[in-house]
Design an enzyme around this catalytic site. Structure first.
Site, PDB file in Angstrom:
ATOM      1  N   CYS A 167      33.067  30.308  33.372  1.00 43.14           N
ATOM      2  CA  CYS A 167      32.407  31.460  33.840  1.00 43.14           C
ATOM      3  C   CYS A 167      31.892  32.434  32.465  1.00 43.14           C
ATOM      4  CB  CYS A 167      33.356  32.286  34.684  1.00 43.14           C
ATOM      5  SG  CYS A 167      32.550  33.915  35.183  1.00 43.14           S
ATOM      6  N   CYS A 170      31.765  36.164  33.020  1.00 36.96           N
ATOM      7  CA  CYS A 170      33.078  36.872  32.965  1.00 36.96           C
ATOM      8  C   CYS A 170      33.559  36.807  31.422  1.00 36.96           C
ATOM      9  CB  CYS A 170      34.186  35.972  33.851  1.00 36.96           C
ATOM     10  SG  CYS A 170      33.759  35.339  35.424  1.00 36.96           S
ATOM     11  N   ASP A 171      33.516  35.605  30.663  1.00 30.05           N
ATOM     12  CA  ASP A 171      34.029  35.677  29.496  1.00 30.05           C
ATOM     13  C   ASP A 171      33.278  35.584  28.296  1.00 30.05           C
ATOM     14  OD1 ASP A 171      36.558  35.360  30.607  1.00 30.05           O
ATOM     15  OD2 ASP A 171      36.420  33.140  31.063  1.00 30.05           O
TER      16      ASP A 171
HETATM   17  C1  LIG Z   1      38.779  31.596  34.292  1.00 29.71           C
HETATM   18  C2  LIG Z   1      38.143  32.487  35.250  1.00 29.71           C
HETATM   19  C3  LIG Z   1      37.835  33.497  34.730  1.00 29.71           C
HETATM   20  C4  LIG Z   1      37.255  34.514  35.638  1.00 29.71           C
HETATM   21  N1  LIG Z   1      36.930  36.113  35.268  1.00 29.71           N
HETATM   22  C5  LIG Z   1      36.555  36.866  35.855  1.00 29.71           C
HETATM   23  C6  LIG Z   1      36.124  38.287  35.624  1.00 29.71           C
HETATM   24  O1  LIG Z   1      36.668  38.534  34.512  1.00 29.71           O
HETATM   25  N2  LIG Z   1      35.537  38.880  36.286  1.00 29.71           N
HETATM   26  C7  LIG Z   1      35.069  38.818  37.698  1.00 29.71           C
HETATM   27  O2  LIG Z   1      34.466  39.468  38.249  1.00 29.71           O
HETATM   28  N3  LIG Z   1      35.184  37.382  38.136  1.00 29.71           N
HETATM   29  C8  LIG Z   1      35.803  36.515  37.312  1.00 29.71           C
HETATM   30  N4  LIG Z   1      35.964  35.098  37.715  1.00 29.71           N
HETATM   31  C9  LIG Z   1      35.320  34.745  39.068  1.00 29.71           C
HETATM   32  C10 LIG Z   1      36.445  35.302  39.947  1.00 29.71           C
HETATM   33  O3  LIG Z   1      37.805  34.921  39.777  1.00 29.71           O
HETATM   34  C11 LIG Z   1      36.197  34.879  41.437  1.00 29.71           C
HETATM   35  O4  LIG Z   1      34.745  35.277  41.541  1.00 29.71           O
HETATM   36  C12 LIG Z   1      36.963  35.517  42.383  1.00 29.71           C
HETATM   37  O5  LIG Z   1      38.300  35.075  42.259  1.00 29.71           O
HETATM   38  C13 LIG Z   1      36.688  34.942  44.064  1.00 29.71           C
HETATM   39  O6  LIG Z   1      37.463  35.466  45.119  1.00 29.71           O
HETATM   40  P1  LIG Z   1      37.655  34.720  46.289  1.00 29.71           P
HETATM   41  O7  LIG Z   1      38.897  35.778  46.839  1.00 29.71           O
HETATM   42  O8  LIG Z   1      36.593  34.490  46.978  1.00 29.71           O
HETATM   43  O9  LIG Z   1      38.463  33.449  45.930  1.00 29.71           O
HETATM   44  P2  LIG Z   1      39.692  32.884  44.880  1.00 29.71           P
HETATM   45  O10 LIG Z   1      40.121  33.971  43.849  1.00 29.71           O
HETATM   46  O11 LIG Z   1      39.183  31.361  44.734  1.00 29.71           O
HETATM   47  O12 LIG Z   1      40.966  32.725  45.867  1.00 29.71           O
HETATM   48  C14 LIG Z   1      40.887  31.661  46.853  1.00 29.71           C
HETATM   49  C15 LIG Z   1      42.350  31.873  47.615  1.00 29.71           C
HETATM   50  O13 LIG Z   1      42.412  30.946  48.700  1.00 29.71           O
HETATM   51  C16 LIG Z   1      43.588  30.285  48.854  1.00 29.71           C
HETATM   52  N5  LIG Z   1      42.983  29.263  49.773  1.00 29.71           N
HETATM   53  C17 LIG Z   1      42.211  28.147  49.441  1.00 29.71           C
HETATM   54  N6  LIG Z   1      42.468  27.232  50.398  1.00 29.71           N
HETATM   55  C18 LIG Z   1      43.452  27.774  51.242  1.00 29.71           C
HETATM   56  C19 LIG Z   1      43.840  27.062  52.511  1.00 29.71           C
HETATM   57  N7  LIG Z   1      43.504  25.918  53.040  1.00 29.71           N
HETATM   58  N8  LIG Z   1      45.015  27.745  53.136  1.00 29.71           N
HETATM   59  C20 LIG Z   1      45.474  28.786  52.314  1.00 29.71           C
HETATM   60  N9  LIG Z   1      44.939  29.372  51.350  1.00 29.71           N
HETATM   61  C21 LIG Z   1      44.078  28.878  50.880  1.00 29.71           C
HETATM   62  C22 LIG Z   1      43.771  29.829  47.264  1.00 29.71           C
HETATM   63  O14 LIG Z   1      45.253  29.802  47.372  1.00 29.71           O
HETATM   64  C23 LIG Z   1      43.565  31.482  46.728  1.00 29.71           C
HETATM   65  O15 LIG Z   1      44.364  32.276  46.771  1.00 29.71           O
HETATM   66  C24 LIG Z   1      36.743  34.206  36.887  1.00 29.71           C
HETATM   67  C25 LIG Z   1      36.896  33.026  37.308  1.00 29.71           C
HETATM   68  C26 LIG Z   1      37.447  31.971  36.570  1.00 29.71           C
HETATM   69  C27 LIG Z   1      37.828  30.766  37.071  1.00 29.71           C
END
Ligand SMILES: Cc1cc2nc3c(=O)[nH]c(=O)nc-3n(C[C@H](O)[C@H](O)[C@H](O)COP(=O)(O)OP(=O)(O)OC[C@H]3O[C@@H](n4cnc5c(N)ncnc54)[C@H](O)[C@@H]3O)c2cc1C
Length: 353
Positions: A167, A170-171
């Site tokens: 990302c 992000c980084d």
């Molecule tokens: C290394 C890294 C660094 C990042 N740094 C930043 C940053 O500094 N700032 C920023 O704004 N964004 C950052 N991001 C991006 C950010 O993490 C994502 O945009 C954000 O987490 C998305 O949120 P979400 O809730 O949609 O899903 P996610 O965070 O992907 O969470 C998905 C959830 O769904 C659950 N899940 C999936 N399938 C199932 C299932 N079948 N049953 C039950 N549970 C399930 C998982 O266990 C998880 O808890 C970063 C991403 C990465 C990979």
């Protein structure tokens, strides 16, 4: 209820079979749980949906999945989420969000949703294969997973938080005035390379084929940026480091097999994401990559009562704050849907307080 079989004209075996079927029905109705609002996923989208749904008296049940806290738990520093002027680690931030959701009595549970059936009036969800839940509303917040090359050295420095990232937005900030390498050839890779070029001294872009997959306009933008060097027909052999942090990348030309080392402190992988949406195939409209298609400007899917938030539907922004924003939208949409269906369920004013 007392059932008498005395006057029931049937064989002994039929009576036993009937009894067993009745028992099965009783057991099934005991094990099927009814939930007003089920949230799948515990990233920023899921927890924000939970905070809003809980405060609106929807008694949300949230399943965390195998990655409690979601993608942010894999990063050390989050500096762009509003409200943390000094930054915060990803795991700490997600624990805070969980606490906030639990403060309003969200029922946060361990469990992986393995199957859904959205074909009828009742939305059915199975957890860990066995537990069946019937839901009035479902909020999908299952996120997306960044794809990596799969090299041992890449995974080592990714886990150490030592310079591998998927990302740039992000980084990238952590690599200001430094030299970085980015892998990828699509629109996102070009966008991320261009973003990095504004922060970093030099960006080396490794493209596996002899051309970009990106649109011409995106490819040209990268080609015309002086501090981006593009190496075509070039792949990553190994991410190099000192055991703690990345110090370079050994690349090879896949036509000549020639290897060379590129000094770099950051290694960015931009080869795409896979949305965690396989279980919804056949019920929800997905795009060709698997992202859930929502009704524009809302969190609604093609199935009434099923809403989507976060990265599971977002291939553009993919940020914690946008995921949280759409989590809020999903809870509000779900609340209004319930209010429309059931006159006794009032839209809560507390949502807006
Ligand atoms: C290394 C890294 C660094 C990042 N740094 C930043 C940053 O500094 N700032 C920023 O704004 N964004 C950052 N991001 C991006 C950010 O993490 C994502 O945009 C954000 O987490 C998305 O949120 P979400 O809730 O949609 O899903 P996610 O965070 O992907 O969470 C998905 C959830 O769904 C659950 N899940 C999936 N399938 C199932 C299932 N079948 N049953 C039950 N549970 C399930 C998982 O266990 C998880 O808890 C970063 C991403 C990465 C990979």
């Amino acid at each position: 209820m007392i059932i008498s079989f005395d006057n029931f004209n049937a064989s002994f075996e039929s009576k036993i079979l009937l009894l067993l079927r009745l028992k099965l029905i009783v057991i099934m109705s005991d094990t099927i749980e009814k939930v007003k609002c089920l949230i799948i996923g515990s990233g920023p989208a899921g927890y924000t949906a939970a905070i809003y749904a809980a405060r609106a008296n929807m008694k949300p049940v949230l399943y965390q999945g195998t990655q409690p806290g979601g993608q942010l738990t894999t990063t050390n520093e989050v500096e762009n989420f509003p409200g943390y002027p000094d930054g915060i680690t990803g795991p700490e931030m997600m624990l805070e969000l969980q606490k906030q959701a639990e403060r309003f009595e969200t029922d946060v549970r361990d469990g992986w949703v393995t199957k859904v059936d959205f074909s009828g009036d009742v939305h059915k969800v199975w957890v860990n294969e066995t537990k069946e839940i019937h839901c009035d509303t479902v909020i999908i917040s299952t996120g997306a997973s960044a794809k990596y090359l799969g090299l041992d050295s890449e995974q080592k420095y990714l886990k150490l938080g030592g310079g591998v990232s998927a990302c740039a937005v992000c980084d990238g900030f952590f690599y200001r005035n430094q030299e970085v390498v980015i892998v990828g050839a699509g629109d996102s890779a070009c966008e991320e390379a261009h973003y990095l070029s504004k922060l970093c001294k030099k960006v080396t872009m490794l493209v596996r084929r002899d051309e970009f997959r990106a649109s011409k306009i995106m490819a040209n933008r990268v080609k015309n940026t002086p501090n981006i060097e593009i190496l075509f027909n070039t792949e990553t052999d190994e991410v190099l480091g000192d055991g703690q942090v990345v110090t370079g990348v050994r690349a090879f030309n896949n036509k000549t097999n020639e290897k060379h080392v590129i000094p770099a402190t950051g290694f960015f992988v931009a080869i795409g994401h896979k949305p965690n949406t396989d279980i919804f195939k056949g019920f929800l409209n997905l795009d060709e990559t698997g992202y859930i298609i929502n009704v524009p400007g809302t969190s609604k899917t093609n199935i009434e009562g099923v809403f989507v938030s976060g990265d599971a539907a977002d291939h553009v922004y993919r940020q914690a704050v946008t995921a949280a924003g759409t989590g809020c939208m999903a809870a509000l949409d779900a609340e209004r849907y319930l209010a429309g269906k059931d006159a006794t369920f009032e839209v809560s004013t507390s949502t807006y307080n």
